[in-house]
Design an enzyme around this catalytic site. Structure first.
Site, PDB file in Angstrom:
ATOM      1  N   HIS A 166      -8.057 137.237 -41.863  1.00  0.00           N
ATOM      2  CA  HIS A 166      -7.972 137.218 -43.329  1.00  0.00           C
ATOM      3  C   HIS A 166      -6.699 136.542 -43.830  1.00  0.00           C
ATOM      4  CE1 HIS A 166     -11.383 140.016 -44.228  1.00  0.00           C
ATOM      5  NE2 HIS A 166     -11.234 140.216 -42.936  1.00  0.00           N
TER       6      HIS A 166
ATOM      7  N   ASP B 233      -0.789 132.048 -48.558  1.00  0.00           N
ATOM      8  CA  ASP B 233      -1.794 133.092 -48.689  1.00  0.00           C
ATOM      9  C   ASP B 233      -3.051 132.661 -47.943  1.00  0.00           C
ATOM     10  OD1 ASP B 233      -2.998 135.417 -49.640  1.00  0.00           O
ATOM     11  OD2 ASP B 233      -2.227 135.140 -51.669  1.00  0.00           O
TER      12      ASP B 233
HETATM   13  C1  G6P Z   1      -4.093 141.858 -46.655  1.00  0.00           C
HETATM   14  C2  G6P Z   1      -4.633 141.974 -45.229  1.00  0.00           C
HETATM   15  C3  G6P Z   1      -5.541 143.191 -45.076  1.00  0.00           C
HETATM   16  C4  G6P Z   1      -4.856 144.420 -45.624  1.00  0.00           C
HETATM   17  C5  G6P Z   1      -4.406 144.210 -47.074  1.00  0.00           C
HETATM   18  C6  G6P Z   1      -3.643 145.422 -47.656  1.00  0.00           C
HETATM   19  O1  G6P Z   1      -5.105 141.448 -47.511  1.00  0.00           O
HETATM   20  O2  G6P Z   1      -5.299 140.800 -44.838  1.00  0.00           O
HETATM   21  O3  G6P Z   1      -5.887 143.378 -43.708  1.00  0.00           O
HETATM   22  O4  G6P Z   1      -5.709 145.546 -45.528  1.00  0.00           O
HETATM   23  O5  G6P Z   1      -3.540 143.086 -47.108  1.00  0.00           O
HETATM   24  O6  G6P Z   1      -2.579 145.767 -46.846  1.00  0.00           O
HETATM   25  P1  G6P Z   1      -2.452 147.193 -46.125  1.00  0.00           P
HETATM   26  O7  G6P Z   1      -1.285 147.034 -45.199  1.00  0.00           O
HETATM   27  O8  G6P Z   1      -2.194 148.168 -47.235  1.00  0.00           O
HETATM   28  O9  G6P Z   1      -3.732 147.485 -45.408  1.00  0.00           O
END
Ligand code: G6P
Length: 466
Positions: free
Chosen positions: A161, A369
């Site tokens: 992602h 990003d």
């Molecule tokens: C990004 C990453 C995700 C993640 C999200 C929120 O979009 O690609 O894998 O879940 O951030 O971050 P967190 O650390 O709160 O899961």
């Protein structure tokens, strides 16, 4: 060829549900990924493996809104070392080219290996014979090879992602070889941009002696497909929300509450140093200084939702950002009319849709990003075809939303020019560009993304024939 199971197992760091505390019932998380994958997973009678978000919580498998969920427990020390440490203070900065900040800690790496093993074991137990497992993101890069070892009969896909860095940066990682080999356990590796896929293929050649031809990699005689699958949003669901009378009323109310300004600019980001919020506000401060924008005629709303608050770099950024917002507001606001409405909060999707509708100019200017779904959400919500998007060329979304006003977020003068252009843009031009971007977001929505990835995965060599 043996008959294969339709069942799909999804493996991600987080479960698609959340709750503020153990006393509150679980609720489906918002976000396009969850809304895209949950129906696919339900149709294929699969399960979702992930962490529930709280330390030391051993939970039995459970169901929420028809989803079958299998929690993986993380201890307090694993959260510190695997999640806050290796995933978010080593890989996150490195993969976003923020080389100075990446910390290489051997203890964190050990925890990363251990936790990846736990997720792989859970997936190996959950996948039916001949089933499909889809692993997500940088937190779980070792899972594909671990899973393949335990379950050579399953098809394995992995999707990144976030960006995948160029080899000059990636090669600093002391565990570069282990990670590349971990990923090479998959049958299909998906990335957001073609450049990310190319960066990975180069790393695979250098670190694992892989032979590549176009989008195919050959690793020890096994073919692996590597390609770009740009993620998107659930455009239909967003526009349904944005057309709702309650949302339209709320959008009008937001503008009234702001004092009926001529122009509303909006930034919506997780409070993260990759999002370029500081550079954006510096550019805005210069526009205030030179009088191009002035409250109360022009106002900026900056939503910075709390994120990874225990990681030091995030704490430092919050201090820096709030000092800057305070300084700008001190210099340019008047009583009742702040130059920047700064909101360190998360909002439900209904309120976000209303903000998008209330904003004339959307500023999405990350330094780097993977995709940036905020840009696509804004476009999907603007059924009135009004609104202008200023978009960083370093966001994956820039490949898809080519008609946006593209900027280099490091170039403060360039950002000022882009904001001026957005303010001056004739509405006819704005509508034409918005229409083109909407057509893209509605054709290539998140359902298209999931179907394209899973379709390509089913076309990879049958593990039984490999
Ligand atoms: C990004 C990453 C995700 C993640 C999200 C929120 O979009 O690609 O894998 O879940 O951030 O971050 P967190 O650390 O709160 O899961």
């Amino acid at each position: 060829m043996k008959s294969r199971s339709e069942a799909l197992v999804i493996v991600a760091n987080r479960l698609p549900v959340e709750r503020p505390d153990a006393a509150t019932p679980w609720k489906k998380s918002s976000g396009g990924l969850v809304s895209a994958l949950v129906p696919v997973q339900q149709a294929k009678a699969g399960t979702w493996i992930g962490w529930g978000g709280t330390a030391d919580e051993e939970l039995a498998p459970f169901r929420v809104e028809g989803m079958s969920l299998q929690p993986v427990a993380l201890s307090r020390s694993e959260i510190e070392r695997y999640y806050e440490g290796f995933a978010n203070a080593t890989l996150w900065p490195l993969y976003h080219d923020v080389t100075g900040e990446a910390i290489f800690d051997r203890g964190w790496w050990e925890s990363y290996v251990l936790v990846n093993r736990r997720f792989a074991k859970a997936a190996a137990q959950a996948a039916p014979r001949g089933g499909t497992v889809w692993v997500h993101d940088y937190q779980l890069q070792l899972v594909p090879a671990m899973l393949r070892k335990a379950r050579p009969d399953v098809r394995i896909g992995w999707f990144d992602h976030i960006p995948f860095p160029g080899y000059e940066i990636y090669s600093r990682l002391p565990w570069r070889e282990q990670i590349v080999k971990g990923l090479l356990g998959a049958d299909l590796l998906g990335f957001q941009r073609r450049d990310d896929a190319a960066n990975f293929l180069r790393a695979a050649r250098r670190c694992a002696g892989v032979v590549t031809r176009g989008s195919m990699a050959d690793y020890r005689g096994r073919p692996i497909r590597v390609g770009a699958f740009p993620i998107s949003v659930d455009a239909k669901e967003l526009v349904r929300l944005a057309r709702d009378c309650g949302t339209l009323d709320r959008a009008a109310q937001i503008r009234t509450e702001l004092g009926d300004p001529e122009v509303v600019l909006l930034g919506v980001d997780r409070l993260d140093y990759t999002k370029g919020i500081i550079n954006r506000l510096r550019a805005y401060a210069e526009l205030l200084e030179e009088g191009t924008v002035a409250p109360p005629r022009t106002v900026l709303i900056q939503v910075a939702s709390p994120s990874r608050e225990r990681v030091r770099e995030y704490q430092l950024l919050r201090d820096e950002l709030e000092t800057l917002v305070g300084r700008i507001n001190g210099d340019y606001s008047s009583v009742g009319h702040p130059a920047i409405h700064y909101l360190h909060q998360s909002f439900p999707k209904e309120e976000m849709a209303a903000m998008y509708l209330a904003a004339d100019v959307m500023l999405v200017t990350p330094l780097k990003d993977g995709m940036n779904l905020v840009a696509k959400e804004y476009v999907a919500c603007r059924h009135d075809e009004a609104g202008t998007l200023v978009l960083s060329e370093f966001a994956g979304a820039a490949d898809d939303l080519k008609q946006a006003i593209l900027v280099n977020p490091w170039d403060i003068d360039g950002m000022k020019t882009a904001i001026r252009q957005a303010l001056d843009q004739p509405s006819k031009v704005g509508r034409r560009t918005m229409r083109a971007m909407r057509s893209h977001v509605f054709t290539e929505d998140v359902h298209h993304w999931a179907a394209a990835f899973l379709g390509a995965l089913q076309l990879t060599t049958d593990p039984d024939d490999a």
